[in-house]
Design a protein around this motif. Sequence first.
Motif, PDB file in Angstrom:
ATOM      1  N   ILE A  68      37.293  41.466  54.400  1.00 21.05           N
ATOM      2  CA  ILE A  68      36.906  40.085  54.088  1.00 21.05           C
ATOM      3  C   ILE A  68      35.457  39.824  54.482  1.00 21.05           C
ATOM      4  O   ILE A  68      34.708  39.154  53.770  1.00 21.05           O
ATOM      5  N   ILE A  94      24.574  36.364  45.449  1.00 25.42           N
ATOM      6  CA  ILE A  94      24.274  35.017  44.968  1.00 25.42           C
ATOM      7  C   ILE A  94      22.865  34.614  45.371  1.00 25.42           C
ATOM      8  O   ILE A  94      22.116  34.015  44.593  1.00 25.42           O
ATOM      9  N   LEU A 118      30.718  28.412  46.274  1.00 26.06           N
ATOM     10  CA  LEU A 118      30.160  29.743  46.526  1.00 26.06           C
ATOM     11  C   LEU A 118      28.684  29.664  46.900  1.00 26.06           C
ATOM     12  O   LEU A 118      28.212  30.421  47.745  1.00 26.06           O
ATOM     13  N   ALA A 166      33.147  41.672  52.033  1.00 26.36           N
ATOM     14  CA  ALA A 166      33.203  41.038  50.719  1.00 26.36           C
ATOM     15  C   ALA A 166      32.349  39.772  50.702  1.00 26.36           C
ATOM     16  O   ALA A 166      31.534  39.570  49.793  1.00 26.36           O
ATOM     17  N   ILE A 216      39.965  30.452  44.689  1.00 21.65           N
ATOM     18  CA  ILE A 216      38.779  30.688  45.519  1.00 21.65           C
ATOM     19  C   ILE A 216      38.110  29.374  45.889  1.00 21.65           C
ATOM     20  O   ILE A 216      37.758  29.136  47.052  1.00 21.65           O
ATOM     21  N   ASP A 255      29.480  52.450  40.984  1.00 18.40           N
ATOM     22  CA  ASP A 255      30.776  52.395  41.665  1.00 18.40           C
ATOM     23  C   ASP A 255      30.534  51.850  43.061  1.00 18.40           C
ATOM     24  O   ASP A 255      29.900  52.471  43.902  1.00 18.40           O
ATOM     25  N   LEU A 256      31.020  50.650  43.304  1.00 22.32           N
ATOM     26  CA  LEU A 256      30.749  49.951  44.558  1.00 22.32           C
ATOM     27  C   LEU A 256      31.104  50.802  45.765  1.00 22.32           C
ATOM     28  O   LEU A 256      30.429  50.784  46.793  1.00 22.32           O
ATOM     29  N   ILE A 273      41.313  35.857  49.542  1.00 28.18           N
ATOM     30  CA  ILE A 273      39.871  35.765  49.249  1.00 28.18           C
ATOM     31  C   ILE A 273      39.272  37.154  49.139  1.00 28.18           C
ATOM     32  O   ILE A 273      38.517  37.454  48.203  1.00 28.18           O
ATOM     33  N   ALA A 274      39.603  38.012  50.099  1.00 26.34           N
ATOM     34  CA  ALA A 274      39.024  39.362  50.088  1.00 26.34           C
ATOM     35  C   ALA A 274      39.339  40.065  48.772  1.00 26.34           C
ATOM     36  O   ALA A 274      38.474  40.702  48.166  1.00 26.34           O
ATOM     37  N   GLY A 275      40.578  39.933  48.327  1.00 28.19           N
ATOM     38  CA  GLY A 275      40.969  40.600  47.093  1.00 28.19           C
ATOM     39  C   GLY A 275      40.241  40.047  45.883  1.00 28.19           C
ATOM     40  O   GLY A 275      39.711  40.805  45.053  1.00 28.19           O
ATOM     41  N   LEU A 276      40.159  38.723  45.810  1.00 30.72           N
ATOM     42  CA  LEU A 276      39.524  38.116  44.637  1.00 30.72           C
ATOM     43  C   LEU A 276      38.027  38.402  44.617  1.00 30.72           C
ATOM     44  O   LEU A 276      37.460  38.754  43.582  1.00 30.72           O
ATOM     45  N   VAL A 277      37.390  38.248  45.785  1.00 27.17           N
ATOM     46  CA  VAL A 277      35.943  38.486  45.834  1.00 27.17           C
ATOM     47  C   VAL A 277      35.641  39.962  45.558  1.00 27.17           C
ATOM     48  O   VAL A 277      34.658  40.289  44.888  1.00 27.17           O
ATOM     49  N   SER A 278      36.502  40.843  46.052  1.00 24.05           N
ATOM     50  CA  SER A 278      36.299  42.268  45.758  1.00 24.05           C
ATOM     51  C   SER A 278      36.326  42.526  44.266  1.00 24.05           C
ATOM     52  O   SER A 278      35.511  43.290  43.732  1.00 24.05           O
ATOM     53  N   ARG A 279      37.247  41.860  43.589  1.00 26.48           N
ATOM     54  CA  ARG A 279      37.315  42.057  42.138  1.00 26.48           C
ATOM     55  C   ARG A 279      36.026  41.613  41.468  1.00 26.48           C
ATOM     56  O   ARG A 279      35.522  42.272  40.558  1.00 26.48           O
ATOM     57  N   VAL A 280      35.480  40.481  41.945  1.00 26.02           N
ATOM     58  CA  VAL A 280      34.215  39.994  41.375  1.00 26.02           C
ATOM     59  C   VAL A 280      33.098  41.006  41.619  1.00 26.02           C
ATOM     60  O   VAL A 280      32.330  41.339  40.712  1.00 26.02           O
ATOM     61  N   LEU A 281      33.024  41.526  42.843  1.00 28.64           N
ATOM     62  CA  LEU A 281      31.945  42.458  43.185  1.00 28.64           C
ATOM     63  C   LEU A 281      32.085  43.771  42.429  1.00 28.64           C
ATOM     64  O   LEU A 281      31.099  44.330  41.951  1.00 28.64           O
ATOM     65  N   CYS A 315      35.255  37.418  35.226  1.00 32.69           N
ATOM     66  CA  CYS A 315      36.286  38.455  35.302  1.00 32.69           C
ATOM     67  C   CYS A 315      37.590  37.924  35.907  1.00 32.69           C
ATOM     68  O   CYS A 315      38.593  38.640  35.909  1.00 32.69           O
ATOM     69  N   GLU A 325      39.247  47.765  47.800  1.00 31.29           N
ATOM     70  CA  GLU A 325      39.121  46.393  48.300  1.00 31.29           C
ATOM     71  C   GLU A 325      38.282  46.414  49.568  1.00 31.29           C
ATOM     72  O   GLU A 325      38.475  47.238  50.448  1.00 31.29           O
ATOM     73  N   ALA A 382      33.589  44.200  39.548  1.00 33.35           N
ATOM     74  CA  ALA A 382      33.267  43.961  38.135  1.00 33.35           C
ATOM     75  C   ALA A 382      31.759  43.883  37.942  1.00 33.35           C
ATOM     76  O   ALA A 382      31.206  44.432  36.977  1.00 33.35           O
ATOM     77  N   HIS A 383      31.080  43.222  38.851  1.00 36.88           N
ATOM     78  CA  HIS A 383      29.634  43.085  38.737  1.00 36.88           C
ATOM     79  C   HIS A 383      28.945  44.438  38.881  1.00 36.88           C
ATOM     80  O   HIS A 383      28.009  44.764  38.148  1.00 36.88           O
TER      81      HIS A 383
END
Lengths: 164, 164
Positions: free
Chosen positions: A13, A24, B17, A16, A132, B150-151, B132-140, A123, A10, B142-143
Amino acid sequence: MTGPAATRDELSIVDALAQLSFLIHGTLERRASEHDLSIIQTRLLGVLRDRRPSMNELARLLGLDKSSVTGLVDRAERRGLVVRVPSTEDRRTVLVSLTDHGRSLVSQASAQFEADVSTLLDCLPPSDRDAIAGLVSRVLVAHAAARGVDLFATVGTQGSPTWP
Amino acid sequence: MTGPAATRDELSIVDALAQLSFLIHGTLERRASEHDLSIIQTRLLGVLRDRRPSMNELARLLGLDKSSVTGLVDRAERRGLVVRVPSTEDRRTVLVSLTDHGRSLVSQASAQFEADVSTLLDCLPPSDRDAIAGLVSRVLVAHAAARGVDLFATVGTQGSPTWP
DNA sequence: TATTGTTATACTCTATAACTATA
DNA sequence: TATAGTTATAGAGTATAACAATA
């Protein structure tokens, strides 16, 4: 200093959001360039979707000097994306208006960009996407309020987004 | 098409976003320009914080043509922010290295930028920031995974962020 | 006199193509 | 021959300062 460091899977913030912003921004750049548009040309077309401003107003909307806007509109007009229309009220003033071609181009680019961002969020389950959207909206509203702006009053009458 | 429209006080996820991205991008641009740096000059200094790449590697890292990097490094070197060092292994190769002045400049700009983003989030309670940090990290993540990266392997050894 | 827009000029940033030096 | 880097050139994008036309 400003927050906890990133853990194994993770990001902080700040990292991220910074990375997301670059991602984007790059997506928009890539989509725009498929239509031979730069980001600033795309923004130009974007603000013209529901406005017909003077050169002066355009400079303010885009945050540029008026001389920069002269060149920007020159190049867009040469490509048939916008037209200069003399104002009937003040003969010093020149209004700028989107052509059908310009409107078509910016509509395509916007639609593709929005699809890209949507795909990026595939995802996440809908509930997380809503979370979000809610949290980021609060940040944006608070930031806008801090500079005395109502975020929702600035959206055009047809509801076109304020970002391009 | 891609999701629900914005309601009275919440933007669609895409608009939220996109606006956030432009806000953060503009923040970095403003902070950099206080040090007479453009975004690309800031990125140049940023990637040099924990690397001493060749011109070629620099071009790949920044996504630019090598001839563009020649000019970029020329201007940075003229200002005393970086130096060219001939490689001892291959006499065709030129390595680029940060000067103390360059390191100081990018540290200041980064710290201020990070503080700006932190301030932007002051309106949210810590639990929401973590969300937010957790959700955005998941997006990044996954991308990044979708393109075979590997990010967390791309972050430099000293943990400097990958965005500037 | 003040405002609107353009022009002249200079600089950064970017790419393509041709070139030099080295491998 | 292939690779690393620079140079020559062209064009977009930006700002400042000087200018013309209009108010």
